[in-house]
Design a protein around this motif. Structure first.
Motif, PDB file in Angstrom:
ATOM      1  N   ARG A  52       0.851  -1.190   0.000  1.00  0.00           N
ATOM      2  CA  ARG A  52       0.000   0.000   0.000  1.00  0.00           C
ATOM      3  C   ARG A  52       0.892   1.246   0.000  1.00  0.00           C
ATOM      4  O   ARG A  52       2.042   1.186   0.432  1.00  0.00           O
ATOM      5  CB  ARG A  52      -0.920   0.038   1.227  1.00  0.00           C
ATOM      6  N   GLY A  60       0.852  -0.675  -4.949  1.00  0.00           N
ATOM      7  CA  GLY A  60      -0.222  -1.423  -4.300  1.00  0.00           C
ATOM      8  C   GLY A  60      -0.179  -2.860  -4.763  1.00  0.00           C
ATOM      9  O   GLY A  60       0.216  -3.148  -5.897  1.00  0.00           O
ATOM     10  N   ARG A 119      -4.290  12.389  -4.429  1.00  0.00           N
ATOM     11  CA  ARG A 119      -5.508  11.851  -5.038  1.00  0.00           C
ATOM     12  C   ARG A 119      -5.308  11.630  -6.537  1.00  0.00           C
ATOM     13  O   ARG A 119      -5.762  10.626  -7.096  1.00  0.00           O
ATOM     14  CB  ARG A 119      -6.677  12.800  -4.781  1.00  0.00           C
ATOM     15  N   TRP A 164      -4.428  -0.313 -12.163  1.00  0.00           N
ATOM     16  CA  TRP A 164      -4.696  -1.511 -11.356  1.00  0.00           C
ATOM     17  C   TRP A 164      -5.981  -2.202 -11.803  1.00  0.00           C
ATOM     18  O   TRP A 164      -6.029  -3.430 -11.898  1.00  0.00           O
ATOM     19  CB  TRP A 164      -4.792  -1.120  -9.887  1.00  0.00           C
ATOM     20  N   THR A 165      -7.002  -1.431 -12.094  1.00  0.00           N
ATOM     21  CA  THR A 165      -8.271  -2.009 -12.540  1.00  0.00           C
ATOM     22  C   THR A 165      -8.091  -2.788 -13.836  1.00  0.00           C
ATOM     23  O   THR A 165      -8.637  -3.887 -13.994  1.00  0.00           O
ATOM     24  CB  THR A 165      -9.321  -0.909 -12.720  1.00  0.00           C
ATOM     25  N   TYR A 175      -6.970   0.925   0.348  1.00  0.00           N
ATOM     26  CA  TYR A 175      -5.870   1.409  -0.478  1.00  0.00           C
ATOM     27  C   TYR A 175      -5.384   2.790  -0.073  1.00  0.00           C
ATOM     28  O   TYR A 175      -4.339   3.247  -0.539  1.00  0.00           O
ATOM     29  CB  TYR A 175      -6.286   1.426  -1.951  1.00  0.00           C
ATOM     30  N   ARG A 203      -3.108   8.569  -7.009  1.00  0.00           N
ATOM     31  CA  ARG A 203      -3.817   7.328  -6.720  1.00  0.00           C
ATOM     32  C   ARG A 203      -4.859   7.030  -7.802  1.00  0.00           C
ATOM     33  O   ARG A 203      -5.102   5.875  -8.147  1.00  0.00           O
ATOM     34  CB  ARG A 203      -4.501   7.395  -5.351  1.00  0.00           C
ATOM     35  N   ALA A 204      -5.457   8.059  -8.385  1.00  0.00           N
ATOM     36  CA  ALA A 204      -6.423   7.835  -9.467  1.00  0.00           C
ATOM     37  C   ALA A 204      -5.746   7.216 -10.678  1.00  0.00           C
ATOM     38  O   ALA A 204      -6.294   6.306 -11.314  1.00  0.00           O
ATOM     39  CB  ALA A 204      -7.093   9.155  -9.846  1.00  0.00           C
ATOM     40  N   ARG A 205      -4.534   7.686 -11.004  1.00  0.00           N
ATOM     41  CA  ARG A 205      -3.804   7.100 -12.133  1.00  0.00           C
ATOM     42  C   ARG A 205      -3.416   5.650 -11.834  1.00  0.00           C
ATOM     43  O   ARG A 205      -3.518   4.783 -12.696  1.00  0.00           O
ATOM     44  CB  ARG A 205      -2.551   7.924 -12.437  1.00  0.00           C
ATOM     45  N   TRP A 206      -2.970   5.433 -10.581  1.00  0.00           N
ATOM     46  CA  TRP A 206      -2.620   4.053 -10.204  1.00  0.00           C
ATOM     47  C   TRP A 206      -3.848   3.156 -10.268  1.00  0.00           C
ATOM     48  O   TRP A 206      -3.786   2.041 -10.785  1.00  0.00           O
ATOM     49  CB  TRP A 206      -2.031   4.024  -8.786  1.00  0.00           C
ATOM     50  N   HIS A 207      -4.961   3.632  -9.749  1.00  0.00           N
ATOM     51  CA  HIS A 207      -6.166   2.805  -9.674  1.00  0.00           C
ATOM     52  C   HIS A 207      -6.670   2.432 -11.061  1.00  0.00           C
ATOM     53  O   HIS A 207      -7.149   1.313 -11.282  1.00  0.00           O
ATOM     54  CB  HIS A 207      -7.268   3.538  -8.897  1.00  0.00           C
TER      55      HIS A 207
END
Length: 340
Positions: free
Chosen positions: A237, A316, A249, A259-260, A335, A252-256
């Motif tokens: 994490r 993550g 934020r 990740w998705t 997360y 993390r949005a780019r990472w998410h």
């Protein structure tokens, strides 16, 4: 032990392997149920466990019965020695070994290769790690339950590290908090060297903990795990020190988003190499510790994998149970802070 040994013997028969000589702890534990003292370092290869297909017996190298399951009688324990030739001689004396035509090994040093060739000249040495990877790859419900228990300890210990994360704390202190908490929860064995490192923009995350002091607004990448009764629970994490900033934020949005996409692709029938082709993504099997997966391997229902993604300065990772459809995420730790 019984189920793991049965599955191993079946795979040995399928591959026409007469004897398995195992040096890797996870493999030896899978077939025998034996435990051993954890050391903060690496061990060279040694033939610590022998499986004979003809007798169905498991033999262990030990000078004590500590950690040896009751199902393995004293006559199936052979002694350690400072002399490698004596160790190979003890292995060769095990019933069913001297007449073996194909002996699988999960690792080998040049010296042990020479000694086996000289002591058992009629035997062909073959890839025993391939036998064990195939046998261990798909998990039973009971094995998944062991993984969930280990993951719960890792999550609890990471929660303690997150609670200690504040401006002024050192990276090494966060690692210490994690390890202290896992010890209080019943295990003193980390799955690997934990990472608790401040992130420097989009630069690759450091993998070695330092004495660096965490500043207000730093993002801290945390990747750690435990071994509970040999089973690995681990996660990664990235958490802010102090209040989350708009930059956090956005990262993390780019990472998410990345990740998705990776998570959607983690399903039965997908080659491992196809997933690993994604930038910043790593994936390997997980069970009784680290389990290797070749790029050519294809995901199957019941496999458990550790998938970790580093993107936009955020790290993550979770343990996933592969299914026919979407993978089941076994890790439940959030997360990031609520509201981020």
């Amino acid at each position: 032990m019984a189920e793991g040994l049965t599955r191993t013997l079946d795979e040995m028969a399928r591959r026409e392997v007469d004897v398995l000589v195992l040096g890797r702890e996870g493999n030896a534990r899978f077939v025998s149920g034996a435990t051993r003292l954890w050391l903060a370092g690496t061990r060279p290869f040694a033939p610590g466990c022998v499986v004979v297909r003809g007798t169905g017996a498991v033999h262990l190298m030990s000078v004590t019965d500590a950690g040896v399951p009751p199902a393995i009688p004293p006559e199936q324990v052979y002694p350690m020695s400072w002399n490698p030739a004596d160790i190979v001689g003890a292995v060769a004396a095990i019933p069913g070994v001297s007449g073996a035509r194909r002996i699988g090994v999960d690792g080998l040093t040049p010296l042990f290769e020479q000694l086996f060739a000289a002591t058992l000249p009629n035997a062909e040495l073959v890839d025993g790690e391939a036998v064990m990877r195939t046998t261990r790859r798909v998990k039973t419900p009971a094995e998944v339950a062991h993984l969930r228990a280990a993951i719960a300890v890792a999550e609890d210990a990471l929660g303690a590290a997150v609670a200690a994360l504040r401006p002024g704390v050192r990276e090494s202190e966060l690692k210490g908090v994690f390890e202290e908490r896992m010890g209080r929860l019943g295990t003193t064995t980390p799955a690997f060297e934990g990472v608790f490192c401040a992130v420097d923009g989009d630069a690759p995350v450091r993998r070695f903990v330092s004495e660096r002091t965490i500043a207000d607004g730093d993002l801290v990448a945390m990747s750690a795990g435990v071994l509970l009764d040999g089973w690995e629970g681990s996660l990664a994490r990235t958490w802010p020190a102090g209040a989350p900033a708009p930059e956090h934020r956005e990262r993390r949005a780019r990472w998410h988003a990345a990740w998705t996409r990776a998570l959607d692709g983690c399903r039965a029938g997908i080659p491992v190499g196809e997933l690993r082709a994604a930038p910043g993504l790593s994936l390997h099997g997980v069970g009784l510790g680290y389990e290797g997966l070749e790029d050519a391997a294809v995901l199957e229902p019941g496999m458990t994998v550790q998938m970790t993604l580093e993107a936009a300065g955020v790290v993550g990772g979770d343990v996933l149970l592969v299914g026919d459809g979407d993978a089941d995420v076994l890790t439940a730790f959030p997360y990031g802070p609520a509201g981020e």
